[in-house]
Every structure is written in structure tokens, then in C-alpha cells.
Write an enzyme that holds these catalytic residues in place. Structure first.
Site, short mmCIF file in Angstrom:
data_model
loop_
_atom_site.label_atom_id
_atom_site.label_comp_id
_atom_site.label_asym_id
_atom_site.label_seq_id
_atom_site.Cartn_x
_atom_site.Cartn_y
_atom_site.Cartn_z
N LYS A 196 -6.24 -2.69 1.83
CA LYS A 196 -6.45 -1.15 1.93
C LYS A 196 -5.66 -0.73 0.34
O LYS A 196 -4.64 -0.96 -0.01
CB LYS A 196 -5.71 -0.27 2.81
N LYS A 249 -10.74 -0.63 2.34
CA LYS A 249 -11.21 0.64 2.43
C LYS A 249 -10.43 0.74 0.79
O LYS A 249 -9.47 0.45 1.10
CB LYS A 249 -9.85 0.47 3.54
C1 PBG Z 1 -3.65 6.69 7.09
C2 PBG Z 1 -4.93 6.25 7.01
C3 PBG Z 1 -5.18 6.63 5.56
C4 PBG Z 1 -6.66 7.10 6.08
C5 PBG Z 1 -6.80 6.23 7.30
N1 PBG Z 1 -5.45 6.00 7.51
C6 PBG Z 1 -4.67 7.72 4.45
C7 PBG Z 1 -4.04 7.53 3.96
O1 PBG Z 1 -3.56 5.82 3.92
O2 PBG Z 1 -3.46 8.19 3.13
C8 PBG Z 1 -8.20 6.76 4.84
C9 PBG Z 1 -9.08 7.39 5.48
C10 PBG Z 1 -9.84 8.09 4.96
O3 PBG Z 1 -9.99 8.70 4.08
O4 PBG Z 1 -11.01 8.50 5.43
N2 PBG Z 1 -2.66 5.36 8.01
#
Ligand code: PBG
Length: 325
Positions: A196, A249
Site C-alpha cells: 500500500k 494499492k
Molecule cells: C485506510 C485505508 C485507505 C484506503 C483504504 N483503507 C486510505 C488511507 O490509507 O488513507 C483507501 C481507499 C481508496 O482511496 O479508495 N486504512
């Protein structure tokens, strides 16, 4: 022997030919749809930055989940934005908290729809970070993973078909696996957000999930967008710790990472087409600057072609409908 004997256009000359030689298939079977749950009843609140996406109260989420299942999408992932936020993430630790209620309600409403539960602390902490923050103002990794394991256990008990930690703390997959197994939940898979990135494309999500950090940013736990080798290290570690599926992601800006992860591991690879990727297409389509359907199908086909087995997308039910017609 090249041209004029060789003419690649021969197998492109008609739709039946193109269909016959198409290398990548897009199917509703590979799609997962995110749902945002908020407190209250009868709530269906539009998310401004994500046209077509709503914050839903528990029973509305269950109703919408039935529509998603009817569209042919096999799975949803639940994000909760509880009203109460504190340093301990109490709302997420509550075994009967908002996310747990939503998971149970959706499973009751549509038993065959797979319900994944996003496991993180950011929606339940007052500072909006994905882990606990120490008095010195830094993320306390080891305390955070104990809480994350507790939260994951709540969601599994509530009926989640998989738990998906999105916090990026070190060691959380092992902590969650141990906690689930000790409770007899050794059949609940872990979908790890292994890769991520600290991305600018999460902006709209933070409105939907009410999870923007109150100070600082997430760069001490999410990956630097410049790094791909580090992504391979993260997936290897998570699989060793017991991850059943691994996620990359965002998806679009990281297609090379998806390809490399797919080549490196034996488990299913999931890609998350995140909120910013969704909103960009929506915004351009609303102005007539882009053909929404063609653009969406092209992005998802590209993500599959890069090597993703499954895709989380806010377009999922719409795409399932397009693929049927
Ligand atoms: C937070 C989380 C995020 C997303 C999924 N889980 C955002 C972040 O890390 O701030 C992002 C998903 C998206 O932007 O569609 N645990």
C-alpha cells in the site's frame, strides 16, 4: 519475412476476430465492491468527491449489498466510519461496534455474498492514523498490531468471510493469524494490503471513511511510490506470516508492481482501483471529456492484463451490468 507477407491487422479486422484473439477477459467474478457504513438509520448520504457512492447506515448497507449481489459481483469490502473516535480506537474494538453490526446485517441479508472486512484503526482514532500514536507522537507499531488483531477477531466473529488489514504495520498479519487461530477461526482468510503506497489518490476515500490524519501523513508506514523492490519484500513477509491473498494499492499508477508481484508469488493478487482513480474518471466523464464506460473498462482490463487476479473497484456493480449487456 516481414511486410507485406506479415500483416498483424488481419486478426483485428472484425469484432468476431478481435474477440477470438483477446488475451485478457474481464468478468464480474473478479470484482469486489467497497461499502461505507455510518451510524444511524435510513442514512444514504452522497459522498461529494465520489459521485455515485454513498455513506450508508447498517440496514441501508444490507439493502444495497443485495443489489450488488444481484448485479453478479461476488464480494464486498466493508469500511466503517463510527461516530466516536478516541486514542484507543474503542469503536473498532467494540465487538458489537458499527463495522461488526454491518458485517452481520449484510451476511444475514445475503448469505452467499462474500463480506470482507477492512481492518484498520484510522476510522476509529481521534488522530486518524492507522495505528496508535505514542506520547512522543510516533506510531507505536507493536501496540497497534495487538489492537488490530483484536479488531480482526471482532469482524471474524461478526461473520466476515475475510479480514483485510490496511494499516501497513509490521507483523500485523502474523498477529491477526495467531489471534484468529487461537479463537478457532482458522478458516478465516487474511487479505493483506501488503503493498500500500503513500498515495495522493486516497483523498476522496478519506471523505467517505472520515479517516484523514489530523496531523502529519502516512509516509512512515505506507510505501514510498518510488519503490518496487520493497513491495516484493512486503509481499514475501506477509505470505510468510500467513496472508492468503495479497493486495497492491493503488492500481493504475502501479501496474509494473502488480506484474512483478504476480510473477513472484503463488497466492491470488488483488489490486485496488482507489477512490482517486474513480473520481478522476467520474469528473472527466461528467464534463463530457471522456467516455466513462470505455475508460472504466480500459482501466480494469489494463489492471487485469498487468496480472491482477481480482480488482476492488467502486465501479464494480456498474461494470458487472455492462458486461451482461
Ligand atoms: C485506510 C485505508 C485507505 C484506503 C483504504 N483503507 C486510505 C488511507 O490509507 O488513507 C483507501 C481507499 C481508496 O482511496 O479508495 N486504512
Amino acid at each position: 519475412m516481414g511486410f507485406p507477407h506479415v500483416r498483424p491487422r488481419r486478426t483485428r479486422q472484425s469484432e468476431p476476430w478481435r474477440r477470438l484473439v483477446r488475451e485478457t477477459q474481464l468478468s464480474p467474478d473478479a470484482l469486489i465492491y467497497p461499502l461505507f457504513v455510518v451510524p444511524g438509520t435510513g442514512v444514504r448520504r452522497a459522498v461529494d468527491s465520489m459521485p455515485g457512492i454513498f455513506q450508508l447506515s447498517v440496514e441501508e448497507a444490507a439493502r444495497h449489498a443485495r443489489e450488488v449481489a444481484a448485479s453478479g459481483v461476488p464480494a464486498v469490502i466493508v469500511f466503517a466510519a463510527p461516530a466516536h473516535k478516541d486514542a484507543d480506537a474503542s469503536a473498532a474494538r467494540d465487538p458489537h461496534g458499527l463495522a461488526a453490526q454491518a458485517i452481520t446485517a449484510i451476511k444475514t441479508a445475503c448469505p452467499t455474498l462474500l463480506v470482507w472486512a477492512d481492518v484498520c484503526l484510522c476510522g476509529a482514532t481521534d488522530h486518524g492514523h492507522c495505528g496508535h500514536v505514542s506520547e512522543a507522537g510516533v506510531i507505536d507499531n507493536d501496540r497497534s498490531i495487538a489492537t488490530l488483531a483484536e479488531v480482526a477477531l471482532n469482524y471474524a466473529h461478526a461473520g466476515a468471510d475475510a479480514v483485510a488489514p490496511s494499516d501497513m504495520m509490521d507483523g500485523r498479519v502474523a498477529a491477526i493469524r495467531a489471534r484468529l487461530d487461537a479463537a478457532g477461526l482458522d478458516q478465516t482468510p487474511i487479505v493483506s494490503y501488503a503493498v500500500k503506497y503513500a498515495s495522493a489518490f486516497y483523498g476522496p476515500f478519506r471523505e467517505a471513511a472520515e479517516s484523514a490524519p489530523a496531523f502529519g501523513d502516512r509516509r512512515s508506514y505506507q510505501l514510498d511510490p518510488a519503490n518496487a523492490r520493497e513491495a516484493l519484500r512486503e509481499v514475501a513477509l506477509d505470505i510468510e506470516e500467513g496472508a492468503d491473498l495479497v493486495m497492491v494499492k493503488p492500481a493504475g499508477p502501479y501496474l509494473d508492481v502488480i506484474t512483478r508481484v504476480r510473477a513472484a508469488v503463488q497466492v491470488p493478487v488483488v489490486a485496488y482501483q482507489v477512490s482517486g482513480e474513480y473520481s478522476l474518471i467520474k469528473a472527466a466523464a461528467a464534463r463530457g471529456w471522456i467516455d466513462e464506460r470505455a475508460a472504466v473498462l480500459e482501466t480494469l482490463t489494463g489492471i487485469r492484463r498487468a496480472g491482477a487476479d481480482l480488482i476492488l473497484s467502486y465501479f464494480a456493480p456498474q461494470v458487472a451490468q455492462w458486461l451482461r449487456t
